[in-house]
Design a protein around this motif. Structure first.
Motif, PDB file in Angstrom:
ATOM      1  N   SER A 414     -32.254  -6.803 -31.711  1.00  0.00           N
ATOM      2  CA  SER A 414     -32.154  -5.959 -32.902  1.00  0.00           C
ATOM      3  C   SER A 414     -31.848  -6.760 -34.163  1.00  0.00           C
ATOM      4  O   SER A 414     -31.838  -6.196 -35.261  1.00  0.00           O
ATOM      5  CB  SER A 414     -31.046  -4.922 -32.711  1.00  0.00           C
ATOM      6  N   THR A 415     -31.564  -8.049 -34.010  1.00  0.00           N
ATOM      7  CA  THR A 415     -31.070  -8.964 -35.055  1.00  0.00           C
ATOM      8  C   THR A 415     -29.671  -8.585 -35.532  1.00  0.00           C
ATOM      9  O   THR A 415     -29.156  -9.173 -36.477  1.00  0.00           O
ATOM     10  CB  THR A 415     -32.021  -9.082 -36.268  1.00  0.00           C
ATOM     11  N   PHE A 416     -29.043  -7.622 -34.868  1.00  0.00           N
ATOM     12  CA  PHE A 416     -27.730  -7.128 -35.287  1.00  0.00           C
ATOM     13  C   PHE A 416     -26.647  -7.687 -34.377  1.00  0.00           C
ATOM     14  O   PHE A 416     -26.655  -7.447 -33.164  1.00  0.00           O
ATOM     15  CB  PHE A 416     -27.700  -5.598 -35.252  1.00  0.00           C
ATOM     16  N   VAL A 417     -25.708  -8.419 -34.951  1.00  0.00           N
ATOM     17  CA  VAL A 417     -24.546  -8.928 -34.226  1.00  0.00           C
ATOM     18  C   VAL A 417     -23.349  -8.045 -34.564  1.00  0.00           C
ATOM     19  O   VAL A 417     -23.073  -7.777 -35.734  1.00  0.00           O
ATOM     20  CB  VAL A 417     -24.252 -10.393 -34.603  1.00  0.00           C
ATOM     21  N   ALA A 418     -22.663  -7.597 -33.535  1.00  0.00           N
ATOM     22  CA  ALA A 418     -21.461  -6.788 -33.737  1.00  0.00           C
ATOM     23  C   ALA A 418     -20.306  -7.713 -34.122  1.00  0.00           C
ATOM     24  O   ALA A 418     -19.932  -8.597 -33.367  1.00  0.00           O
ATOM     25  CB  ALA A 418     -21.125  -6.015 -32.472  1.00  0.00           C
ATOM     26  N   GLU A 419     -19.759  -7.482 -35.285  1.00  0.00           N
ATOM     27  CA  GLU A 419     -18.745  -8.368 -35.852  1.00  0.00           C
ATOM     28  C   GLU A 419     -17.563  -8.575 -34.899  1.00  0.00           C
ATOM     29  O   GLU A 419     -17.043  -7.635 -34.304  1.00  0.00           O
ATOM     30  CB  GLU A 419     -18.230  -7.802 -37.177  1.00  0.00           C
ATOM     31  N   GLY A 420     -17.160  -9.825 -34.746  1.00  0.00           N
ATOM     32  CA  GLY A 420     -15.998 -10.165 -33.949  1.00  0.00           C
ATOM     33  C   GLY A 420     -16.254 -10.290 -32.466  1.00  0.00           C
ATOM     34  O   GLY A 420     -15.335 -10.604 -31.705  1.00  0.00           O
ATOM     35  N   THR A 421     -17.509 -10.075 -32.016  1.00  0.00           N
ATOM     36  CA  THR A 421     -17.819 -10.121 -30.586  1.00  0.00           C
ATOM     37  C   THR A 421     -18.761 -11.256 -30.209  1.00  0.00           C
ATOM     38  O   THR A 421     -18.804 -11.646 -29.049  1.00  0.00           O
ATOM     39  CB  THR A 421     -18.470  -8.805 -30.114  1.00  0.00           C
ATOM     40  N   GLY A 422     -19.549 -11.733 -31.177  1.00  0.00           N
ATOM     41  CA  GLY A 422     -20.592 -12.698 -30.855  1.00  0.00           C
ATOM     42  C   GLY A 422     -21.757 -12.097 -30.107  1.00  0.00           C
ATOM     43  O   GLY A 422     -22.649 -12.815 -29.648  1.00  0.00           O
ATOM     44  N   VAL A 423     -21.789 -10.775 -29.954  1.00  0.00           N
ATOM     45  CA  VAL A 423     -22.807 -10.099 -29.149  1.00  0.00           C
ATOM     46  C   VAL A 423     -23.990  -9.694 -30.026  1.00  0.00           C
ATOM     47  O   VAL A 423     -23.844  -8.886 -30.951  1.00  0.00           O
ATOM     48  CB  VAL A 423     -22.229  -8.864 -28.442  1.00  0.00           C
ATOM     49  N   LEU A 424     -25.148 -10.268 -29.743  1.00  0.00           N
ATOM     50  CA  LEU A 424     -26.403  -9.868 -30.377  1.00  0.00           C
ATOM     51  C   LEU A 424     -26.967  -8.699 -29.588  1.00  0.00           C
ATOM     52  O   LEU A 424     -27.255  -8.826 -28.384  1.00  0.00           O
ATOM     53  CB  LEU A 424     -27.392 -11.033 -30.377  1.00  0.00           C
ATOM     54  N   LEU A 425     -27.127  -7.554 -30.231  1.00  0.00           N
ATOM     55  CA  LEU A 425     -27.561  -6.356 -29.522  1.00  0.00           C
ATOM     56  C   LEU A 425     -29.070  -6.350 -29.320  1.00  0.00           C
ATOM     57  O   LEU A 425     -29.843  -6.880 -30.115  1.00  0.00           O
ATOM     58  CB  LEU A 425     -27.132  -5.105 -30.285  1.00  0.00           C
ATOM     59  N   ASN A 426     -29.480  -5.700 -28.245  1.00  0.00           N
ATOM     60  CA  ASN A 426     -30.883  -5.536 -27.888  1.00  0.00           C
ATOM     61  C   ASN A 426     -31.569  -4.556 -28.829  1.00  0.00           C
ATOM     62  O   ASN A 426     -30.918  -3.861 -29.617  1.00  0.00           O
ATOM     63  CB  ASN A 426     -30.975  -5.027 -26.459  1.00  0.00           C
ATOM     64  N   ASP A 427     -32.900  -4.470 -28.709  1.00  0.00           N
ATOM     65  CA  ASP A 427     -33.648  -3.401 -29.394  1.00  0.00           C
ATOM     66  C   ASP A 427     -34.534  -2.658 -28.384  1.00  0.00           C
ATOM     67  O   ASP A 427     -35.703  -2.397 -28.613  1.00  0.00           O
ATOM     68  CB  ASP A 427     -34.465  -3.937 -30.571  1.00  0.00           C
ATOM     69  N   GLU A 428     -33.904  -2.295 -27.268  1.00  0.00           N
ATOM     70  CA  GLU A 428     -34.644  -1.687 -26.166  1.00  0.00           C
ATOM     71  C   GLU A 428     -35.029  -0.235 -26.394  1.00  0.00           C
ATOM     72  O   GLU A 428     -35.819   0.314 -25.626  1.00  0.00           O
ATOM     73  CB  GLU A 428     -33.824  -1.777 -24.873  1.00  0.00           C
ATOM     74  N   MET A 429     -34.502   0.419 -27.426  1.00  0.00           N
ATOM     75  CA  MET A 429     -34.901   1.809 -27.657  1.00  0.00           C
ATOM     76  C   MET A 429     -36.404   1.919 -27.868  1.00  0.00           C
ATOM     77  O   MET A 429     -37.007   2.963 -27.591  1.00  0.00           O
ATOM     78  CB  MET A 429     -34.131   2.391 -28.839  1.00  0.00           C
ATOM     79  N   ASP A 430     -37.031   0.829 -28.342  1.00  0.00           N
ATOM     80  CA  ASP A 430     -38.485   0.848 -28.535  1.00  0.00           C
ATOM     81  C   ASP A 430     -39.235   0.938 -27.214  1.00  0.00           C
ATOM     82  O   ASP A 430     -40.420   1.283 -27.203  1.00  0.00           O
ATOM     83  CB  ASP A 430     -38.928  -0.401 -29.294  1.00  0.00           C
ATOM     84  N   ASP A 431     -38.568   0.649 -26.090  1.00  0.00           N
ATOM     85  CA  ASP A 431     -39.238   0.747 -24.803  1.00  0.00           C
ATOM     86  C   ASP A 431     -39.317   2.174 -24.286  1.00  0.00           C
ATOM     87  O   ASP A 431     -39.965   2.436 -23.278  1.00  0.00           O
ATOM     88  CB  ASP A 431     -38.543  -0.150 -23.768  1.00  0.00           C
ATOM     89  N   PHE A 432     -38.643   3.106 -24.943  1.00  0.00           N
ATOM     90  CA  PHE A 432     -38.887   4.516 -24.656  1.00  0.00           C
ATOM     91  C   PHE A 432     -40.215   4.941 -25.281  1.00  0.00           C
ATOM     92  O   PHE A 432     -40.720   4.294 -26.208  1.00  0.00           O
ATOM     93  CB  PHE A 432     -37.778   5.382 -25.251  1.00  0.00           C
TER      94      PHE A 432
END
Length: 578
Positions: A414-432
């Motif tokens: 998703s290019t979105f990192v959740a602040e303070g976690t280092g976690v780059l989130l997926n963009d899997e909603m497009d697979d629906f």
């Protein structure tokens, strides 16, 4: 008996009931429920050494390190996956999910681990639509609305608890060390950051992580990821609670909601990785163990192999062989589009789709000298196949095996990192199937079976597989969006033909997914004579750049030799025998 004289799918309930076969194990030799030609419990031999093939040498070495400390293939899988989260975030990570086929040597137990992402409870399909009702690719692919609830952390914890030998702290230690002490990003990661820089710049935490000083890392620079190290440490110490509850969960939900997303703490707390029964298909004396839904890959591979079982490909020239393989692909992808989804939400006719009798009917509709037009659905244009997933294969000294395919979906998720976690989130909603019968980013069509609902897992093409023959075994998989299915299929066929791990990984590839009605061809796959002959049969050949990043481990039980190969298309990978 011929139940399906054509390739059309207008089936009555009465006819459907005649096709039922028990369970998900099918034989591709025309006999429902036939005994497997090779049952894993008969494999008493152990290799005595181990092999790992992954997309990054640091990940491969992390897995070997854990094996050297007494771990098994499943502990090594945790080490490889978590290290890839640090060093190959463009393709996978703890902000995404994975699917795995595991084989336990001591009792021959095969299991599928479903750590696929799931939709948040508040999912609203309207958020993914433009005013005219067309798919909004920005909300589906970028930012927090594009992200499903991650499954990888829960999947790693499940594997450690039920199949590993070592404590989770030990299996995650290499990834934590690399994230904390730093590593040199390879060219693939540097290029991915540069490619996605415009979208990364939309999110302050993404900028802080991937664009220090306003630009992507340069060659030779040391890159550290202390936030992800901290998140991995919490998972190591607390298991599921270290990610889905407490400190990390609070940070994830706060960041997502502040940026316009709709996650809740309840979404995270309710997520569970699941064990499912894998699909098993017999083909030419080999037992293929592969992925069930919510993967579409195993169903498609089984259906294709069942169709091909009626032909002797070994006696065909290349034109005829490709013709029959493409026609089988075409029919399997048509069914993929119509029927498949999350088995916890959708009732699917798997007994029909996996039946050799059904395949027998589909086979009758293939003309020997002419392509079948794909004309049942509107034309859809596919995007270039992505490398935005990763696969690794492991066989350990005792003969335990792990085929693991992990993803964040598109490049940098998703290019979105959740602040303070280092976690780059997926963009899997497009697979629906956000809009029924409209293509996703990979050009795949979908029906209501794959429509988004709260808690539902989106359909995937991931196809981790294990192939067991009388004398040889392979662990195989690849990234590549919708081409994953056909890459793994072709790899299985090459392995059954006797080829080595290196030959399988290096093979040129072709792909057909029903819509668009064209054969995607890697440059150099066909010579001019073959291309001309296929064109005359009615095929549209479309050259594409090379795709996939296959990682294969093979075991020749006659010589007790392990072989590991990483796709030569990507020099950062490493297949290594210990």
């Amino acid at each position: 008996m011929r139940f399906f004289p054509t390739w059309r799918l207008s089936l009555s309930h009465a006819l459907l009931s005649m096709l039922l076969v028990a369970g998900t194990a099918v034989a591709a030799d025309g006999t429902p429920n036939a005994a497997s030609p090779v049952h894993p419990s008969s494999m008493q031999q152990r290799p005595g050494h181990a092999a790992i093939a992954s997309a990054n040498f640091l990940a491969t070495n992390a897995g070997l390190e854990v094996l050297a400390h007494g771990g098994n293939a499943f502990d090594a899988a945790i080490a490889v996956a978590s290290t890839l989260s640090v060093v190959e975030p463009e393709s996978s990570g703890i902000g995404g999910g994975f699917m795995a086929v595991l084989h336990r040597a001591k009792d021959g137990h095969d299991v599928f681990i479903d750590a696929r992402e799931a939709a948040p409870a508040a999912v609203d399909r309207k958020a993914y639509l433009n005013a005219d009702g067309s798919p909004n690719r920005d909300t589906a692919l970028k930012g927090p609305l594009s992200a499903g609830i991650p499954g990888e952390p829960a999947g790693l914890v499940l594997i450690a608890k039920r199949y590993g030998r070592l404590p989770l702290q030990q299996s995650l230690a290499p990834a934590i060390r690399i994230a904390r002490d730093g590593f040199k990003p390879d060219s693939r990661l540097r290029n991915a950051i540069a490619e996605e820089q415009k979208d990364l710049q939309r999110w302050p935490a993404s900028v802080a992580k991937y664009l220090p000083n306003g630009k992507s890392p340069v060659e030779g620079a040391i890159w550290r990821d202390p936030d992800q190290a901290r998140t991995l440490e919490l998972i190591a110490a607390h298991g599921d609670d270290g990610f889905y509850r407490g400190e990390t969960a609070n940070k994830l939900v706060t960041a997502v909601r502040a940026a316009g997303g709709n996650w809740t703490l309840a979404d995270l707390a309710s997520y569970k990785a699941k064990e499912r029964t894998p699909i098993i298909v017999n083909y030419r004396g080999y037992r293929i163990v592969t992925a069930p839904p919510p993967s579409s890959g195993g169903v498609a591979i089984a259906e294709i192999l069942n169709i091909l079982a009626g032909f002797d490909l070994s006696k065909m020239d290349q034109v005829q062989r490709v013709h029959y393989i493409v026609e089988a692909m075409r029919r399997a992808f048509r069914d993929h589009n119509d029927y498949l989804g999350d088995p916890d939400f959708v009732k699917m006719p798997l007994d029909m789709l996996l039946s050799p009798f059904y395949a027998d009917g589909l086979r009758q509709g293939i003309l020997p000298d002419k392509a079948t037009p794909s004309s049942m659905l509107p034309r859809a244009e596919a995007a270039e196949p992505g490398m935005h997933t990763t696969h690794f294969s492991i066989i350990d000294a005792d003969g335990n095996m792990a085929a693991v395919t992990s993803t964040v979906n598109y490049t940098m998720g998703s290019t979105f990192v959740a602040e303070g976690t280092g976690v780059l989130l997926n963009d899997e909603m497009d697979d629906f199937a956000l809009v029924p019968n409209k293509p996703n980013v990979y050009g795949l069509l979908g029906s209501a079976a794959n429509a988004p609902e709260g808690g539902k897992r989106m359909l995937s093409s991931m196809s981790p597989s294990i192939v067991i023959g009388a004398d040889r075994t392979a662990v195989i998989g690849s990234p590549g969006g919708s081409t994953i299915i056909t890459q793994v299929l072709e790899g299985i066929l090459h392995f059954i033909d006797g080829e080595s791990a290196q030959q399988i990984a290096a093979h040129k590839r072709f792909h057909h997914q029903y819509m668009p009605d064209e054969v995607m061809v890697e440059q150099g796959t066909f010579d001019p004579v073959t291309s001309e002959a296929l064109t005359k049969m009615g095929y549209t050949l479309k050259q594409r750049e090379s795709w996939g990043f296959m990682n294969v481990v093979t075991w020749d039980r006659k010589t007790n030799k392990l072989d590991a190969a990483s796709d030569p298309r990507r020099p950062s990978g490493l297949g290594k025998v210990q």
